[in-house]
Design an enzyme around this catalytic site. Structure first.
Site, PDB file in Angstrom:
ATOM      1  N   HIS A  15       0.870  -1.163   0.023  1.00 49.71           N
ATOM      2  CA  HIS A  15       0.035  -0.076   0.239  1.00 49.71           C
ATOM      3  C   HIS A  15       0.787   1.328   0.074  1.00 49.71           C
ATOM      4  O   HIS A  15       2.011   1.295   0.273  1.00 49.71           O
ATOM      5  CB  HIS A  15      -1.049  -0.159   1.125  1.00 49.71           C
ATOM      6  CG  HIS A  15      -0.275  -0.076   2.511  1.00 49.71           C
ATOM      7  ND1 HIS A  15       0.392   1.274   3.134  1.00 49.71           N
ATOM      8  CD2 HIS A  15       0.021  -0.971   3.550  1.00 49.71           C
ATOM      9  CE1 HIS A  15       0.872   1.056   4.282  1.00 49.71           C
ATOM     10  NE2 HIS A  15       0.704  -0.265   4.635  1.00 49.71           N
ATOM     11  N   GLU A  97      -1.733  -7.547   7.360  1.00 53.04           N
ATOM     12  CA  GLU A  97      -0.526  -7.309   7.822  1.00 53.04           C
ATOM     13  C   GLU A  97      -0.310  -8.059   8.821  1.00 53.04           C
ATOM     14  O   GLU A  97      -0.999  -8.584   9.790  1.00 53.04           O
ATOM     15  CB  GLU A  97      -0.253  -5.937   8.121  1.00 53.04           C
ATOM     16  CG  GLU A  97       1.126  -5.401   8.867  1.00 53.04           C
ATOM     17  CD  GLU A  97       2.325  -5.696   7.991  1.00 53.04           C
ATOM     18  OE1 GLU A  97       2.506  -7.035   7.470  1.00 53.04           O
ATOM     19  OE2 GLU A  97       3.149  -4.594   7.656  1.00 53.04           O
TER      20      GLU A  97
END
Length: 221
Positions: A15, A97
């Protein structure tokens, strides 16, 4: 026919920039947005790399796996919203994550005050995911990607490419495991915000996974 098909690829994307990626805070389950610069960088990547006839061509994409965190979801849309048809995509916790548990939101220096010998690559995260947890989760995703690749290469099913839009530590673990290295060697792969890695295979052989590119057009912090 299988010998004539181009080798499948995986585009592994981190990202874009967030406030916590700037200051180094461990951002796992916390859902924070991209900065204005993060949005701009992802949009610039899209114009360079995504589109018909470009490196990431939507017609070649079998599926996209997207982390549910807004920073990853927004990066996906910035990359693909300009194309006529957004590729098939799945939002899944499988590519979230690393869960930092008790260390969520902390700087490495703050964690060291609590535990001076801590090393995420060996110790994992108390209250979150261990290295074993992380390795198993990533390996499960790799198995799914390789099945997409096998079906394309050997049977002509689906399309050539898979895309994952995820996170820094996840991507570093993924690269290490993709090339059959121990998880801990992920520490040697630097993954920049909005950076794109290409994972593929050597010698046109699905049994020889390889890292083909890292941090395409990313701006170093």
């Amino acid at each position: 026919m299988a010998d004539e098909r181009p080798m499948p690829r995986l585009f592994l994307i981190r990202h874009g920039q967030t406030e916590w990626s700037i200051n180094g805070r461990h951002t796992g389950r916390t859902d924070i947005p991209l900065t204005a610069q993060g949005e701009q960088e992802a949009a610039e990547q899209a114009q360079i790399l995504v589109g018909e006839g470009k490196l990431i061509d939507p017609k070649n994409i079998c599926t996209v796996l997207v982390s549910p965190r807004i920073r990853a979801h927004r990066t996906f849309h910035l990359l693909f919203d300009h194309v006529p048809e957004i590729p098939h995509h799945v939002t899944t916790e499988e590519v979230r994550e690393w869960d930092y548990g008790d260390y969520e939101g902390l700087l490495s220096s703050e964690i060291k005050q609590k535990n001076p010998t801590w090393n995420i690559w060996k110790d994992g995260c108390p209250g979150g995911e261990s290295t074993e947890d992380m390795c198993q989760r990533v390996d499960n995703v790799i198995a799914k990607v390789r099945e997409h690749h096998r079906a394309w290469k050997e049977e002509g099913k689906g399309c050539r490419d898979v895309v994952i839009v995820a996170h820094g530590h996840f991507n570093r673990v993924f690269i290490s495991r993709w090339i059959n290295f121990p998880l801990c060697l992920g520490t040697h792969f630097n993954v920049e915000p909005a950076g794109i890695a290409i994972l593929g295979y050597n010698h046109r052989n699905l049994a020889e996974p390889a890292l083909n590119a890292l941090n395409l057009y990313a701006k170093p912090i």
